[in-house]
Motif scaffolding. Structure first.
Motif, PDB file in Angstrom:
ATOM      1  N   LYS A   5       0.890  -1.140   0.052  1.00 31.90           N
ATOM      2  CA  LYS A   5       0.043  -0.146  -0.235  1.00 31.90           C
ATOM      3  C   LYS A   5       0.864   1.275   0.090  1.00 31.90           C
ATOM      4  CE  LYS A   5      -3.776   2.193   2.545  1.00 31.90           C
ATOM      5  NZ  LYS A   5      -4.408   2.062   3.762  1.00 31.90           N
ATOM      6  N   PRO A   6       0.715   2.199  -1.001  1.00 35.35           N
ATOM      7  CA  PRO A   6       1.639   3.453  -1.199  1.00 35.35           C
ATOM      8  C   PRO A   6       1.337   4.416   0.220  1.00 35.35           C
ATOM      9  CG  PRO A   6       0.475   3.219  -3.119  1.00 35.35           C
ATOM     10  CD  PRO A   6      -0.232   2.066  -2.193  1.00 35.35           C
ATOM     11  N   ARG A   7       2.477   4.672   0.641  1.00 35.75           N
ATOM     12  CA  ARG A   7       2.650   5.588   1.977  1.00 35.75           C
ATOM     13  C   ARG A   7       3.081   6.654   1.833  1.00 35.75           C
ATOM     14  NH1 ARG A   7       5.215   3.975   7.915  1.00 35.75           N
ATOM     15  NH2 ARG A   7       4.210   5.908   9.056  1.00 35.75           N
ATOM     16  N   HIS A   8       2.450   8.101   1.935  1.00 35.48           N
ATOM     17  CA  HIS A   8       2.998   9.264   1.931  1.00 35.48           C
ATOM     18  C   HIS A   8       3.551   9.664   3.177  1.00 35.48           C
ATOM     19  CE1 HIS A   8       4.186  13.225   0.385  1.00 35.48           C
ATOM     20  NE2 HIS A   8       3.763  13.537   1.333  1.00 35.48           N
ATOM     21  N   ALA A 191       9.558   4.300   1.956  1.00 32.57           N
ATOM     22  CA  ALA A 191       8.710   5.345   2.008  1.00 32.57           C
ATOM     23  C   ALA A 191       9.133   6.830   2.159  1.00 32.57           C
ATOM     24  CB  ALA A 191       7.522   4.888   3.335  1.00 32.57           C
ATOM     25  N   THR A 194      11.167   7.700  -1.090  1.00 28.40           N
ATOM     26  CA  THR A 194      10.327   8.159  -2.253  1.00 28.40           C
ATOM     27  C   THR A 194       9.554   9.311  -2.008  1.00 28.40           C
ATOM     28  OG1 THR A 194       8.782   6.495  -1.461  1.00 28.40           O
ATOM     29  CG2 THR A 194      10.098   5.740  -3.144  1.00 28.40           C
ATOM     30  N   THR A 210       5.794   9.702  -8.697  1.00 23.83           N
ATOM     31  CA  THR A 210       5.636   8.809  -7.556  1.00 23.83           C
ATOM     32  C   THR A 210       6.385   7.524  -7.935  1.00 23.83           C
ATOM     33  OG1 THR A 210       3.635   7.992  -8.446  1.00 23.83           O
ATOM     34  CG2 THR A 210       3.430   9.923  -6.859  1.00 23.83           C
ATOM     35  N   GLU A 212       6.250   3.534  -6.477  1.00 22.89           N
ATOM     36  CA  GLU A 212       5.755   2.439  -5.781  1.00 22.89           C
ATOM     37  C   GLU A 212       6.532   1.001  -5.834  1.00 22.89           C
ATOM     38  OE1 GLU A 212       1.646   0.017  -5.515  1.00 22.89           O
ATOM     39  OE2 GLU A 212       1.469   1.802  -6.822  1.00 22.89           O
ATOM     40  N   THR A 214       6.934  -2.768  -4.715  1.00 21.20           N
ATOM     41  CA  THR A 214       6.348  -4.037  -4.376  1.00 21.20           C
ATOM     42  C   THR A 214       7.198  -5.187  -4.265  1.00 21.20           C
ATOM     43  OG1 THR A 214       4.193  -3.436  -5.520  1.00 21.20           O
ATOM     44  CG2 THR A 214       4.355  -5.503  -4.945  1.00 21.20           C
TER      45      THR A 214
END
Length: 360
Positions: A5-8, A191, A194, A210, A212, A214
């Motif tokens: 799950k992308p996290r900013h 995280a 990035t 962005t 991501e 995985t």
């Protein structure tokens, strides 16, 4: 593969974590305070020590039983409004702080002189921190502290408080205990890295590039004569990205095999393009035709290298180990840095994989 799950991460949170990893001889704390907004209460002189203690959320500062600090003296400095074309954090990361960030930059740089004089990565990160801290600020306080109420001043620490229209942030820097070790996981580190990369790679006023990542596993034996053929035959695959077959077209959303030489060349060019994209966001380099040293003082380069090394260490199990196989689409990074299309890189280790999806 299991999608992460992308996290900013907020830029200051990201800086705080990377600071502990890149500059382990120093400890940094960033504390959210609550001072009256500058449009509600103008400061022409320094607030009282009691007010500073309240505004800066003292005494809690560093982790641990010795982490409390108490203000014993305070100086106030104006923060000049930056030019409307300014990109303060980026400028300061290059060692070229805007007028509004000059004082904070000078304080942080002076405190870290011994630590960063041979560490350009740390120096660029510290510059970015000072620039971000001062961005949109109206007042800067330099606070002298003691370890206990009314105790002797600690002259080997730096404590700053910056107030803007909508936030108050306190910075604390000190020498780190020798037994301190940063709490780090690959996922959280990625995280943080990035999130900062996106700060440097803005496509427009609302969108940024962005990244991501995985991670996955596979049970294909790659210790064979043709590991590429073995992986193609045995990998379960990704639902969005497939490895190219002979009849695929280069415009298809498939991943093409890269040998070690091609991968290195593509990553090197991608890094150069990221530096160029970051510099293109600001007018500070408008009339500078010199070729920047890479990584040098380019924080975006250090971030990209940290990202790659963290991923490779995760999938290979050892720092500095190259992947067994690599596949990519739209690499080197170029059009995606302008918000056009997507890029993807699949790195394969003996038992793990990493899929890096870059979009603008």
């Amino acid at each position: 593969m299991t999608a992460a799950k992308p996290r900013h991460i907020d830029p200051l949170e990201a800086v705080e974590h990377l600071f502990a990893l890149w500059l382990p001889r120093r400890r940094l704390a960033l504390v959210g305070g609550e001072a009256p907004a500058s449009y509600e209460e103008e400061w022409t002189t320094a607030p009282s020590l009691a007010e500073v203690s309240d505004y800066g959320a003292f005494p809690s500062t560093f982790a641990g039983p010795d982490g409390q600090r108490h203000p014993v003296a305070v100086e106030r400095f104006d923060i000049e409004d930056p030019d409307e074309t300014s990109s303060g954090p980026l400028h300061a990361s290059w060692g070229l702080p805007d007028e509004g960030a000059e004082q904070a930059f000078a304080f942080v740089s002076e405190f870290l002189t011994d630590t960063t004089e041979s560490d350009r990565r740390g120096r660029a990160l510290a510059g970015y921190l000072a620039g971000h801290l001062a961005a949109d600020g109206t007042d800067l306080l330099r606070i002298t502290v003691a370890a206990e109420p009314n105790g002797p001043a600690l002259d080997d620490e730096l404590h700053l408080l910056v107030r803007s229209h909508d936030r108050t942030t306190r910075l604390a820097l000190a020498t780190a205990p020798t037994d301190t070790e940063a709490d780090d996981t690959p996922e959280y580190r990625i995280a943080c890295v990035t999130s900062l990369l996106s700060e440097f790679l803005q496509v427009n006023n609302t969108d940024a590039v962005t990244f991501e990542v995985t991670f996955g596993t596979h049970d294909v034996d790659l210790n064979v004569t043709d590991p590429d053929a073995a992986f193609r035959a045995g990998w379960a695959g990704d639902e969005d990205w497939l490895i190219a077959e002979e009849d695929d077209d280069e415009t298809d959303d498939v991943l093409w095999a890269l040998d070690a030489t091609s991968l290195k060349a593509a990553l090197t060019e991608s890094e150069r393009n990221m530096v160029a994209a970051a510099r293109a966001q600001t007018l500070v380099w408008e009339f500078d035709s010199t070729t920047p040293e890479i990584p040098g003082d380019e924080l975006v380069s250090w971030l990209a290298r940290d990202l790659l090394e963290t991923i490779l260490t995760k999938i290979t199990g050892a720092p500095g180990t190259p992947p067994t196989l690599a596949y990519a689409k739209n690499l080197p990074l170029e059009s995606v840095l302008s918000g056009e299309g997507d890029s993807c890189l699949l790195l394969v280790g003996a038992r793990r994989t990493a899929l890096i999806h870059i979009s603008g």
